[in-house]
Write an enzyme that holds these catalytic residues in place. Structure first.
Site, mmCIF file in Angstrom:
data_model
loop_
_atom_site.group_PDB
_atom_site.id
_atom_site.type_symbol
_atom_site.label_atom_id
_atom_site.label_comp_id
_atom_site.label_asym_id
_atom_site.label_seq_id
_atom_site.Cartn_x
_atom_site.Cartn_y
_atom_site.Cartn_z
ATOM 1 N N GLU A 1 -14.135 -4.868 4.813
ATOM 2 C CA GLU A 1 -12.799 -4.307 5.010
ATOM 3 C C GLU A 1 -11.781 -5.428 4.854
ATOM 4 O OE1 GLU A 1 -10.725 -2.226 4.582
ATOM 5 O OE2 GLU A 1 -10.587 -0.845 6.283
ATOM 6 N N ASP B 1 -4.699 -0.713 -1.570
ATOM 7 C CA ASP B 1 -6.030 -0.485 -1.053
ATOM 8 C C ASP B 1 -6.831 0.059 -2.235
ATOM 9 O OD1 ASP B 1 -7.092 -0.853 1.526
ATOM 10 O OD2 ASP B 1 -7.052 1.279 1.986
ATOM 11 N N LYS C 1 -7.039 -4.934 -2.955
ATOM 12 C CA LYS C 1 -7.788 -5.499 -1.823
ATOM 13 C C LYS C 1 -8.810 -4.514 -1.303
ATOM 14 C CE LYS C 1 -4.180 -4.055 1.333
ATOM 15 N NZ LYS C 1 -4.929 -2.909 1.867
ATOM 16 N N ASP D 1 0.786 -1.238 0.000
ATOM 17 C CA ASP D 1 0.000 0.000 0.000
ATOM 18 C C ASP D 1 0.820 1.291 0.000
ATOM 19 O OD1 ASP D 1 -1.882 -1.978 0.273
ATOM 20 O OD2 ASP D 1 -2.937 -1.092 1.960
ATOM 21 N N HIS E 1 -10.594 0.868 -2.885
ATOM 22 C CA HIS E 1 -11.951 0.912 -2.342
ATOM 23 C C HIS E 1 -12.972 1.488 -3.322
ATOM 24 C CE1 HIS E 1 -10.375 -0.104 1.535
ATOM 25 N NE2 HIS E 1 -9.857 1.078 1.822
ATOM 26 N N ALA F 1 0.347 0.615 6.271
ATOM 27 C CA ALA F 1 0.956 1.172 7.470
ATOM 28 C C ALA F 1 1.279 0.022 8.428
ATOM 29 C CB ALA F 1 -0.012 2.140 8.146
ATOM 30 N N SER G 1 -15.474 1.293 5.354
ATOM 31 C CA SER G 1 -14.487 1.827 6.312
ATOM 32 C C SER G 1 -14.503 3.348 6.371
ATOM 33 C CB SER G 1 -13.076 1.355 5.948
ATOM 34 O OG SER G 1 -12.561 2.049 4.824
ATOM 35 N N HIS H 1 -10.473 7.293 1.290
ATOM 36 C CA HIS H 1 -9.086 7.165 0.834
ATOM 37 C C HIS H 1 -8.998 6.019 -0.161
ATOM 38 C CE1 HIS H 1 -9.488 4.191 4.048
ATOM 39 N NE2 HIS H 1 -8.599 3.479 3.362
ATOM 40 N N CYS I 1 -2.195 -2.432 7.539
ATOM 41 C CA CYS I 1 -2.083 -3.397 6.445
ATOM 42 C C CYS I 1 -0.788 -4.196 6.468
ATOM 43 C CB CYS I 1 -2.317 -2.692 5.116
ATOM 44 S SG CYS I 1 -4.053 -2.177 4.974
HETATM 45 C C1 VGL Z 1 -4.740 1.031 5.641
HETATM 46 C C2 VGL Z 1 -6.138 2.187 7.042
HETATM 47 C C3 VGL Z 1 -7.175 2.047 6.145
HETATM 48 C C4 VGL Z 1 -3.367 0.509 5.366
HETATM 49 C C5 VGL Z 1 -5.771 0.875 4.739
HETATM 50 O O1 VGL Z 1 -3.005 0.320 4.184
HETATM 51 O O2 VGL Z 1 -2.610 0.275 6.344
HETATM 52 N N1 VGL Z 1 -4.934 1.674 6.795
HETATM 53 N N2 VGL Z 1 -6.983 1.385 5.008
HETATM 54 ZN ZN ZN Z 2 -8.424 1.438 3.420
#
Ligand code: VGL
Ligand code: ZN
Length: 199
Positions: free
Chosen positions: A111, A60, A104, A18, A62, A139, A68, A79, A143
């Site tokens: 989620e 990510d 994903k 990510d 979405h 992060a 989420s 995001h 993830c």
């Molecule tokens: C993530 C928060 C929401 C990540 C993804 O990639 O760590 N964190 N969606």
């Molecule tokens: Zn996300």
């Protein structure tokens, strides 16, 4: 805590988690210092590529009304909405032609922090004969954590590339707690800025 010497070769794969614009500082869900992972990952990517080893980039991805998002009662601002600039990989991230992209959390009502969740990644790694994964990206506390824990669940050896991860830290120690959880699950942690290739 760290191990430095990291020989990589056949059976190893790199998973870049990510590293997308919305997770960089200034992005919709900016991770503090998140852009610092790019230079380190580029070295890992270049060395895996040169050794002919598999590389996966998760993202990510979405829908606009993902569960989420705050508008739906979730924890996050909107995001990484599929096909928007915020969902694109960081400009400076060097993506080799051989890299495989794993999208994903692509459906409205589910989620998925882990790159393994609903993506077929475990089967793909198994088909390639991968036994050990090295993981970096964003992060640490979401993830990366979920991906490393699922790698362990899938029976893979898993390494966290510590200089190539950063945490959101909604709570002060979330990143550190996630590192401990990954270690407790049998993951190992390297501080290497690049692998040493023995392939
Ligand atoms: C993530 C928060 C929401 C990540 C993804 O990639 O760590 N964190 N969606
Ligand atoms: Zn996300």
């Amino acid at each position: 805590m760290y191990e430095t010497h990291t020989d990589v070769g056949p059976g190893d794969a790199l998973i870049v988690v990510d590293v997308q614009n919305d997770f960089l500082p200034g992005g919709a869900l900016g991770v503090p210092d998140g852009d610092a992972v790019v230079a380190v990952l580029n070295r890992w990517i270049a060395d895996f590529e040169a050794a002919g080893l598999p590389i996966f980039f998760t993202r990510d991805w979405h829908p606009a009304n993902h569960c989420s998002f705050e508008a739906r009662g979730g924890p996050w601002p909107p995001h990484c909405i599929a096909s928007t600039p915020g969902a694109a990989f960081a400009d400076d991230l060097e993506m080799p032609a051989s890299a495989e992209v794993i999208s994903k959390a692509t459906t409205e009502d589910e989620e998925a922090y882990s790159g393994f969740q609903g993506t077929g990644l475990a089967d793909r790694l198994s088909a390639l004969g991968v036994k050990r994964v090295f993981v970096g990206g964003l992060a640490t506390d979401y993830c990366v954590r979920a991906t490393v824990l699922d790698a362990r669940q899938s029976g893979l050896e898993a390494w966290v590339v510590e200089p190539a991860v950063r945490a959101v830290n909604v709570h002060l120690d979330d990143g550190e707690r996630a590192m401990k959880e990954m270690k407790d699950a049998g993951a190992r942690i390297t501080d290497a800025l690049e692998p040493s290739v023995s392939a």
